[in-house]
Design an enzyme around this catalytic site. Structure first.
Site, PDB file in Angstrom:
ATOM      1  N   ASP A  10     -44.481  35.666  19.174  1.00  0.00           N
ATOM      2  CA  ASP A  10     -45.137  37.232  19.678  1.00  0.00           C
ATOM      3  C   ASP A  10     -45.994  37.113  18.393  1.00  0.00           C
ATOM      4  OD1 ASP A  10     -43.668  39.081  21.857  1.00  0.00           O
ATOM      5  OD2 ASP A  10     -45.056  39.986  20.287  1.00  0.00           O
ATOM      6  N   ASP A  11     -46.373  38.533  18.250  1.00  0.00           N
ATOM      7  CA  ASP A  11     -47.541  39.087  17.331  1.00  0.00           C
ATOM      8  C   ASP A  11     -46.905  38.926  15.932  1.00  0.00           C
ATOM      9  OD1 ASP A  11     -49.248  40.580  16.120  1.00  0.00           O
ATOM     10  OD2 ASP A  11     -48.888  42.451  17.235  1.00  0.00           O
ATOM     11  N   LYS A 119     -49.049  35.151  26.953  1.00  0.00           N
ATOM     12  CA  LYS A 119     -48.886  36.733  27.151  1.00  0.00           C
ATOM     13  C   LYS A 119     -50.223  37.473  26.615  1.00  0.00           C
ATOM     14  CE  LYS A 119     -45.992  40.894  26.430  1.00  0.00           C
ATOM     15  NZ  LYS A 119     -44.754  41.174  25.820  1.00  0.00           N
ATOM     16  N   ASP A 121     -52.145  40.778  26.014  1.00  0.00           N
ATOM     17  CA  ASP A 121     -51.562  42.205  25.777  1.00  0.00           C
ATOM     18  C   ASP A 121     -52.657  43.086  25.599  1.00  0.00           C
ATOM     19  OD1 ASP A 121     -49.724  44.235  25.775  1.00  0.00           O
ATOM     20  OD2 ASP A 121     -48.900  43.512  23.817  1.00  0.00           O
ATOM     21  N   CYS A 154     -50.400  42.058  30.271  1.00  0.00           N
ATOM     22  CA  CYS A 154     -49.591  43.329  29.742  1.00  0.00           C
ATOM     23  C   CYS A 154     -50.480  44.349  29.200  1.00  0.00           C
ATOM     24  CB  CYS A 154     -48.989  42.562  28.695  1.00  0.00           C
ATOM     25  SG  CYS A 154     -47.663  43.665  27.957  1.00  0.00           S
ATOM     26  N   ARG A 169     -46.744  42.901  33.263  1.00  0.00           N
ATOM     27  CA  ARG A 169     -45.753  44.183  32.950  1.00  0.00           C
ATOM     28  C   ARG A 169     -46.001  45.272  33.803  1.00  0.00           C
ATOM     29  NH1 ARG A 169     -44.083  44.261  27.445  1.00  0.00           N
ATOM     30  NH2 ARG A 169     -43.948  46.703  27.863  1.00  0.00           N
ATOM     31  N   ASP A 173     -43.177  49.289  26.804  1.00  0.00           N
ATOM     32  CA  ASP A 173     -42.037  48.670  26.120  1.00  0.00           C
ATOM     33  C   ASP A 173     -40.742  49.102  26.494  1.00  0.00           C
ATOM     34  OD1 ASP A 173     -43.914  46.953  24.945  1.00  0.00           O
ATOM     35  OD2 ASP A 173     -43.809  48.002  23.071  1.00  0.00           O
TER      36      ASP A 173
END
Length: 324
Positions: A10-11, A119, A121, A154, A169, A173
């Site tokens: 992830d980030d 993913k 975003d 997302c 998505r 969140d």
């Protein structure tokens, strides 16, 4: 043996938004991580925010001005007003063919490093230049990763994602990370009726299920959630029709909460048809109590704090078992 197959980085892996190379946390690079995970039988995924560019990044300094969305008032590079926690973010303009070529090359390189799940975003930023610009940017990313990689959109307007992504998505969140000074790290927290909001998002967006998998976000079971709320979120994620990701600190979970993420019967529902709620008039304004799948799975929810009797009509003789 539980069916978890994708490990998403992830980030925080990148040098900067815009400079999508691994930082010092990954001395062997993404390629080394992907190689190790492949040996364990896992697919490697990576998170990016491909249309946002930090003002402090090398790309912001070196890329031509016409790569970026302009503020119509000042004609300077536009700054995203929403994602500000890591400093000013400029926005790539998907209408520019050089930007499209940059995105295709970037994601082709990531794919070549062993990444098979992507993913992407904060895609809303790409729509500042119009939904056509957003679609062109996502199409360029798809060209880079190929049709056989999984692409999860997302933070995007949903209709422009149709025909471009495998999953999307369909809400914000699940929870908000709040720094816990005793633990020395962020801890997920829900505020108010956020669990109900997840259910509403999944229910209200069922009409997109034929277009892409519906991602209800991670199945959190820890933080300040009650055990029952964790079970509700795990159930919603399993029935959404999209991916099922766990994002808790697994070592820090009590056994009864770990069990919510390790129920093989529930995990077996993941990736199946999306459950559809039985919409009915309700004075409470809460999501429906009964959800159904085309394969006969029925989910019953109690959205109140008190014991509640729920009725679900079934056709013909039925044998039932409780997956929880």
């Amino acid at each position: 043996g539980l069916g978890y197959r994708v490990v998403q980085i992830d980030d925080g892996w990148q040098v900067a938004y815009g400079d999508w190379q691994p930082n010092e946390k990954f001395p062997a690079g993404l390629e080394g991580v992907a190689r190790e995970l492949k040996q364990l039988g896992h697919t490697t995924g990576v998170w990016t925010a491909p249309l946002l560019v930090s003002e402090s990044s090398r790309l912001a300094v070196e890329a031509p001005d016409d790569w970026f969305v302009r503020d119509p008032t000042t004609l300077a590079r536009a700054i995203d007003p929403r994602h500000v926690v890591f400093g000013p973010m400029q926005v790539l303009d998907g209408r520019n063919q050089q930007v499209q070529a940059h995105l295709t090359a970037l994601f082709k390189d990531l794919r070549g490093q062993g990444i098979d799940y992507f993913k992407i975003d904060f895609l809303y930023a790409g729509a500042y230049a119009g939904t056509t610009a957003l679609r062109e940017a996502v199409r360029a990313i798809r060209e880079g990763i190929g049709e056989d990689a999984y692409l999860l959109g997302c933070g995007a307007p949903l209709l422009p994602m149709v025909g471009l992504v495998d999953g999307c998505r369909i809400g914000p969140d699940t929870a908000t990370p709040v720094y816990d000074f005793e633990l020395g790290r962020p801890k997920p927290n829900v505020f108010g009726e956020e669990v109900l909001a997840v259910a509403r998002d999944v229910g209200f967006r069922q009409h997109f299920a034929p277009c892409f998998q519906l991602d209800a976000d991670v199945a959190l079971v820890g933080g300040n959630l009650s055990l029952e709320q964790g079970r509700q979120l795990a159930t919603l994620a399993a029935l959404s029709g999209g991916p099922f990701f766990a994002s808790d600190d697994l070592d820090g979970l009590d056994p009864d909460r770990q069990a919510l993420l390790a129920n093989e019967a529930v995990l077996a529902l993941v990736g199946g048809p999306a459950a559809t709620p039985d919409w009915a008039p309700a004075e409470t304004g809460k999501p429906p109590a009964v959800w159904r799948r085309a394969d006969g799975v029925v989910a019953l929810f109690n959205w109140s704090d008190e014991p509640t009797e729920v009725e679900a009509g079934l056709e013909g003789p039925t044998r039932a078992r409780d997956l929880w």
